[in-house]
Design an enzyme around this catalytic site. Sequence first.
Site, short mmCIF file in Angstrom:
data_model
loop_
_atom_site.label_atom_id
_atom_site.label_comp_id
_atom_site.label_asym_id
_atom_site.label_seq_id
_atom_site.Cartn_x
_atom_site.Cartn_y
_atom_site.Cartn_z
N HIS A 62 6.72 -9.15 -4.63
CA HIS A 62 5.29 -9.47 -4.78
C HIS A 62 4.78 -8.64 -5.96
CE1 HIS A 62 1.19 -10.45 -3.97
NE2 HIS A 62 0.87 -9.37 -3.28
N ASP B 5 -1.22 -15.73 -4.66
CA ASP B 5 -0.78 -15.32 -3.33
C ASP B 5 -1.94 -14.71 -2.54
OD1 ASP B 5 1.68 -14.85 -1.54
OD2 ASP B 5 0.80 -12.85 -1.62
N GLU C 212 0.80 -1.22 0.00
CA GLU C 212 0.00 0.00 0.00
C GLU C 212 0.84 1.27 0.00
OE1 GLU C 212 0.37 -1.35 4.33
OE2 GLU C 212 0.09 -2.28 2.36
#
Length: 342
Positions: free
Chosen positions: A107, A190, A83
Site C-alpha cells: 500500500h 484505495d 501507522e
Amino acid sequence: MAHMYYEQDCDLNVLDGKKIAIVGYGSQGHAHALNLRDSGCDVICGLRPGKSWEKAEKDGFQVLTVAEAAKAADIVMMLVNDERAAEIYRESVAENLEPGNALAFAHGFNIRYKQIVPPKDVDVFMAAPKGPGHTVRGLYEAGKGVPCLVAVEQDASGRAMEIALAYIAGIGGARAGIMETTMHDETETDLFGEQTVLCGGVVDLMQCGFEVLCEAGYAPENAYFECIHEMKLIIDLINKGGVAAMNYSISDTAEYGEYVSGPRVLPHDEIKANMRAVLADIQDGSFAGRWIAENKNGRTFFNSKRDLLAEHPMEKVGRELRNNMLWKDADEGDKGLDSASN
C-alpha cells in the site's frame, strides 16, 4: 486504459539468488511469505518477539529481528500496519538497506504522504493484492490468484518493474491480472474506496437500514438478515458477473425497487458532492494528517468508535446468529481477519 500484465509477462527467475524479507506476519504477511516460498523463493521473516514470531517459526520460516532481516535481504517487503510502518522503518530498516536493494510495500500510504523517504540508491515498488491476505493464500493454494496492482516509485537498478512483476507472480497475482498504476494513485483511490463505499459507506448504510427496521418494530434478527447478512450474497453475484448478473438473479420486484428507491435513499448529486469532499481531504493530505495525529495521541476517537460499534445491536445480534449457524467450524472465531501487523 490501464496496462495489464499476466503470467506470460512475469519471470520468476528474476528472483533467483535474491533473499526476500517479509516484515510482518499478519493477514498479508503470512500469505506473501507462504506463497513466495511455495513458488520457490528464498524467504525470511523480520518480526518483533511475540505470537507472530512463534507462528512464523511454526510455519517453518527463519525468523530474525526486523533489523537482522533487513540487513540479510535483497528485497524488504513492509507488511505492517500503515501507522506503524514509518517507526519500524526508521528504527530497523533504513540503516540496513544497501545500494541495489529493493524496498517494497503493499500500500502506498507511507510513500505518498512522505512518512517513509527511502534512499535514492534502492528500488521502491508496490505489490498490492486487491483482497485480504487469507484470500491471497487460499486462492493461491487453489491454483488461482487475487488481482494485484503494481507500481514503481523508484527504479535505481533499472530492473524494478521486472522484480515487482516477479514478486507478484510469486504470490499468485499474475494468474488473475496485474494492473500498473502509481503509488500516488493507489493510495488515493484505495483510501477513497474504503471510506466512501467499501467500509465507511457500506457499514453506515447497513447500520441505518438495521436501525430503521428495528425502530419500526421489526425483529432485530429479521433486520440483520435483510440489511446485513444478504449483503455478501449480493456482492458475490456482482463480483461474478457485474450488476447485470445480480439483477438477473434477484426478483423483478427487487430490481424495480433498485431503480425507484435507490436514488431516493442515496440521491446522486448529494452523495457525489460528499464523496468529492472526502476525496479532497485525501488528496490534500488532511485525512492522512488526522490519522497520523490520532495514532500519536492515543487513538481516543478511534478506540471510542470501535467500542461503540462493538456494542451496537446489529453487531450483538449478528454475533449470536453467526455463532449458531450449523456449518460454522468449531475453531472458527468471530474476530474478523487478522491485521497486516507483525
